[in-house]
Design an enzyme around this catalytic site. Structure first.
Site, mmCIF file in Angstrom:
data_model
loop_
_atom_site.group_PDB
_atom_site.id
_atom_site.type_symbol
_atom_site.label_atom_id
_atom_site.label_comp_id
_atom_site.label_asym_id
_atom_site.label_seq_id
_atom_site.Cartn_x
_atom_site.Cartn_y
_atom_site.Cartn_z
ATOM 1 C CB CYS A 194 40.637 66.686 33.773
ATOM 2 S SG CYS A 194 40.571 67.452 35.396
ATOM 3 C CG HIS B 51 43.439 70.317 31.495
ATOM 4 N ND1 HIS B 51 42.300 69.970 30.813
ATOM 5 C CD2 HIS B 51 43.132 70.163 32.810
ATOM 6 C CE1 HIS B 51 41.349 69.639 31.667
ATOM 7 N NE2 HIS B 51 41.825 69.738 32.888
#
Ligand code: GLN
Length: 243
Positions: A98, A195
């Site tokens: 990310c 994630h």
């Protein structure tokens, strides 16, 4: 791998946990270390805060997600430090999630400002029309020989890939880079929006990083009872969310 005390030790660096570590990303460090140790590899894990110099001779570097402010600060410090660039140029593995993924590109947006990235991957990020939040799934690039990607995403940025990188996956659920592709890789550098933590949800991806780092083409199989359960549960959640 480094020869320590006559044995080869796999050195894994967790980059800037004080700035970049959201949604369980630290689990990536635990998973990699555990999966290496279960194969009999000695492992050294090194957590490097953003006020410390990055060692350049480690085998694997992990960078997690972060909010815009910590992301911008992390990128500035990584650029000033220069250690991650040197490590990547020397052939170390870099796995970024990310915010960590975005800052490996040429530029990204944080708090309404375009920020310079490390330019290690041929991509750049801007802001999307909405926040991408929820399950993220996709079919992995066939060259990597991996089962489908499973993850959780939460980001406002959108990422645009240049010709110098290959998309990690084609999105089947969620947004990833732009609703079509997700993540990117080139050489031994790999980034994803996933994630969860990504390597707990994608143990085959963890093993790919271990193979890249060690040069071992086949790793001993492990008991995947719990990882299979996790993947099955998350896949069921994706299907339920579609209905
Ligand atoms: N700040 C970035 C964005 O919102 C990355 C977010 C994250 O790492 N979860 O796009």
């Amino acid at each position: 791998m480094a020869a320590v005390g006559g044995e080869s030790t796999l050195r894994i660096v967790w980059v800037y946990p004080d700035l970049l570590s959201t949604y369980g990303d630290r689990g990536n460090l635990l998973i990699l270390a555990r999966r290496a140790q279960l194969r009999g590899m000695p492992v050294e894990t090194i957590e490097v805060r953003s006020d410390q110099p990055l060692p350049t001779a480690a085998d694997i570097y992990l960078i997690g997600g972060g909010e815009d402010g910590p992301q911008a600060l992390g990128a500035q410090r990584l650029i000033a430090d220069g250690g991650l660039r040197r490590a990547a140029e020397q052939g170390s593995v870099v796995f970024a999630v990310c915010a960590g993924y975005q800052l490996l590109g040429g530029s990204f947006f944080a708090k309404g400002t375009r920020c310079a990235g490390l330019d290690l991957l041929d991509l750049h990020s801007d802001r999307g029309p909405s926040r991408a939040v929820g399950e993220l799934a996709g079919e992995m690039d066939f060259r990597l020989g991996l089962p489908p990607l499973s993850g959780f995403e939460n980001h406002g940025g959108r990422t645009h890939l240049g010709p110098g990188v290959t998309a990690l996956a084609r999105v089947t659920t969620g947004i990833g880079n732009d609703g079509e592709t997700e993540g990117a890789w080139h050489g031994k550098l790999l980034g994803t929006y996933s994630h969860g933590p990504a390597l707990a949800r994608n143990p085959a991806l963890a093993d790919l990083l271990l193979r890249w780092a060690t040069g071992v083409s086949q790793l001993a199989p492990l008991d995947e009872t719990w990882t299979d359960r996790l993947r099955t549960e998350r896949m069921a959640a994706v299907v339920a969310a579609r209905q």
